[in-house]
Design a protein around this motif. Sequence first.
Motif, PDB file in Angstrom:
ATOM      1  N   ARG A 102      17.329  35.620  42.959  1.00 17.57           N
ATOM      2  CA  ARG A 102      17.565  35.502  44.397  1.00 17.57           C
ATOM      3  C   ARG A 102      16.967  36.711  45.099  1.00 17.57           C
ATOM      4  O   ARG A 102      17.079  37.837  44.618  1.00 17.57           O
ATOM      5  N   MET A 103      16.352  36.456  46.267  1.00 19.31           N
ATOM      6  CA  MET A 103      15.861  37.526  47.123  1.00 19.31           C
ATOM      7  C   MET A 103      16.860  37.743  48.244  1.00 19.31           C
ATOM      8  O   MET A 103      17.452  36.792  48.759  1.00 19.31           O
ATOM      9  N   LYS A 104      17.041  38.979  48.623  1.00 17.26           N
ATOM     10  CA  LYS A 104      18.000  39.292  49.675  1.00 17.26           C
ATOM     11  C   LYS A 104      17.617  40.622  50.318  1.00 17.26           C
ATOM     12  O   LYS A 104      17.054  41.501  49.650  1.00 17.26           O
ATOM     13  N   LYS A 105      17.938  40.753  51.592  1.00 14.89           N
ATOM     14  CA  LYS A 105      17.757  42.038  52.273  1.00 14.89           C
ATOM     15  C   LYS A 105      19.085  42.458  52.882  1.00 14.89           C
ATOM     16  O   LYS A 105      19.728  41.694  53.597  1.00 14.89           O
ATOM     17  N   GLY A 106      19.498  43.693  52.582  1.00 15.64           N
ATOM     18  CA  GLY A 106      20.747  44.206  53.134  1.00 15.64           C
ATOM     19  C   GLY A 106      21.961  43.588  52.464  1.00 15.64           C
ATOM     20  O   GLY A 106      21.858  42.779  51.555  1.00 15.64           O
ATOM     21  N   GLY A 107      23.139  44.003  52.942  1.00 16.32           N
ATOM     22  CA  GLY A 107      24.383  43.463  52.401  1.00 16.32           C
ATOM     23  C   GLY A 107      25.111  44.492  51.563  1.00 16.32           C
ATOM     24  O   GLY A 107      24.692  45.649  51.428  1.00 16.32           O
ATOM     25  N   GLY A 108      26.211  44.056  50.977  1.00 15.98           N
ATOM     26  CA  GLY A 108      27.038  44.953  50.173  1.00 15.98           C
ATOM     27  C   GLY A 108      26.508  45.109  48.757  1.00 15.98           C
ATOM     28  O   GLY A 108      25.474  44.555  48.393  1.00 15.98           O
ATOM     29  N   HIS A 109      27.265  45.862  47.958  1.00 17.88           N
ATOM     30  CA  HIS A 109      26.829  46.128  46.582  1.00 17.88           C
ATOM     31  C   HIS A 109      27.356  45.098  45.587  1.00 17.88           C
ATOM     32  O   HIS A 109      26.890  45.041  44.444  1.00 17.88           O
ATOM     33  N   GLY A 110      28.336  44.265  45.982  1.00 14.33           N
ATOM     34  CA  GLY A 110      28.839  43.209  45.116  1.00 14.33           C
ATOM     35  C   GLY A 110      29.437  43.706  43.813  1.00 14.33           C
ATOM     36  O   GLY A 110      29.450  42.975  42.824  1.00 14.33           O
ATOM     37  N   GLY A 111      29.905  44.962  43.804  1.00 17.56           N
ATOM     38  CA  GLY A 111      30.494  45.511  42.588  1.00 17.56           C
ATOM     39  C   GLY A 111      29.496  46.117  41.620  1.00 17.56           C
ATOM     40  O   GLY A 111      29.878  46.612  40.563  1.00 17.56           O
ATOM     41  N   HIS A 112      28.202  46.075  41.966  1.00 18.78           N
ATOM     42  CA  HIS A 112      27.174  46.646  41.091  1.00 18.78           C
ATOM     43  C   HIS A 112      27.086  48.145  41.354  1.00 18.78           C
ATOM     44  O   HIS A 112      26.776  48.581  42.459  1.00 18.78           O
ATOM     45  N   ASN A 113      27.344  48.949  40.327  1.00 13.86           N
ATOM     46  CA  ASN A 113      27.411  50.400  40.518  1.00 13.86           C
ATOM     47  C   ASN A 113      26.074  51.028  40.879  1.00 13.86           C
ATOM     48  O   ASN A 113      26.021  52.043  41.580  1.00 13.86           O
ATOM     49  N   GLY A 114      24.976  50.419  40.411  1.00 14.70           N
ATOM     50  CA  GLY A 114      23.662  50.934  40.794  1.00 14.70           C
ATOM     51  C   GLY A 114      23.415  50.774  42.285  1.00 14.70           C
ATOM     52  O   GLY A 114      22.956  51.700  42.963  1.00 14.70           O
ATOM     53  N   ILE A 122      21.053  55.882  50.783  1.00 16.94           N
ATOM     54  CA  ILE A 122      20.023  55.482  51.764  1.00 16.94           C
ATOM     55  C   ILE A 122      20.495  54.394  52.724  1.00 16.94           C
ATOM     56  O   ILE A 122      19.726  53.939  53.570  1.00 16.94           O
ATOM     57  N   GLY A 123      21.731  53.947  52.619  1.00 19.02           N
ATOM     58  CA  GLY A 123      22.196  52.849  53.457  1.00 19.02           C
ATOM     59  C   GLY A 123      21.948  51.512  52.766  1.00 19.02           C
ATOM     60  O   GLY A 123      21.481  51.459  51.626  1.00 19.02           O
ATOM     61  N   GLU A 124      22.251  50.425  53.463  1.00 18.29           N
ATOM     62  CA  GLU A 124      22.222  49.103  52.841  1.00 18.29           C
ATOM     63  C   GLU A 124      21.005  48.248  53.209  1.00 18.29           C
ATOM     64  O   GLU A 124      20.864  47.131  52.705  1.00 18.29           O
ATOM     65  N   ASP A 125      20.110  48.747  54.051  1.00 19.56           N
ATOM     66  CA  ASP A 125      19.041  47.900  54.584  1.00 19.56           C
ATOM     67  C   ASP A 125      17.797  47.843  53.702  1.00 19.56           C
ATOM     68  O   ASP A 125      16.665  47.762  54.204  1.00 19.56           O
ATOM     69  N   TYR A 126      17.978  47.869  52.402  1.00 20.64           N
ATOM     70  CA  TYR A 126      16.844  47.739  51.496  1.00 20.64           C
ATOM     71  C   TYR A 126      16.800  46.315  50.946  1.00 20.64           C
ATOM     72  O   TYR A 126      17.768  45.564  51.003  1.00 20.64           O
TER      73      TYR A 126
END
Length: 265
Positions: A102-114, A122-126
């Motif tokens: 899946r491709m996605k831009k921005g959003g939360g980390h979904g529990g992924h520690n990386g 750097i914020g979430e807009d990557y």
Amino acid sequence: MRLIVGLGNPGAKYERNRHNIGFLAVDEIHRQHPSFAPWRSRFQGQVSEGQIGSEKILLIKPSTYMNESGRAVGETLRFYKLAPEDVLVIYDELDLPPSKFRMKKGGGHGGHNGLRSISAHIGEDYRRLRLGIGHPGDKRLVSNYVLGDFAKADKDWLEPLLDEIARNADLLAEAKDSQFANKMTLALEPEKAQRNGKKADKPAKDTASQSPSQAQSHTPSPPRSPAKPKGQSHIRQARQAKPAKLPTSGPMADMLKKLFGNEQD
């Protein structure tokens, strides 16, 4: 310049772990595109600079271990004075079946520690490319599962997935994420792509069968055969419709009498 970041843990011990699928993806991009320089240690990671299409790209594999990936990404971003939108992170996704993406831009980390670490730096807009590795079915098994090696049988889907990512890296480099997703689906799931293509073609076919004046007009031309009532104009359809049954008592009836007098009696 854009950054393509693969997430994983450094060292031979983790090399074939499911958690290291991000490392495997950038390694394959590096292998298929000869413009990239040999890997070298910099910015708390292994980096290689090269060009894909018209875009200058820096591949990076953080050496800080997964939970501190943001340190390497943040340092690189500040050095090159880039924005979060210039960063693509490739990582493993438990909630997607193996071989799915899946491709996605921005959003939360979904529990992924990386991702948690990168977002903190750097914020979430990557941009993100999530690669499915499946779920063990019990959250208590997740740690051993992601830190376990891919099985031999996984080679059947893993190698084609990594190969297609590298083949279509030019679209990732140009941030053409929708086109990248389409190309990947066509290569990895041709039956799904064909089904989606048929659904997309249907309305286009209907529109193409009309002349420009018909497509824009609210009153289509008369049908060639009287057996097609949908070719009738709105006015003619209204004339043929059965008269509505109006109320003879109650508030609505009183209101109609005031508007039309006794014509409704």
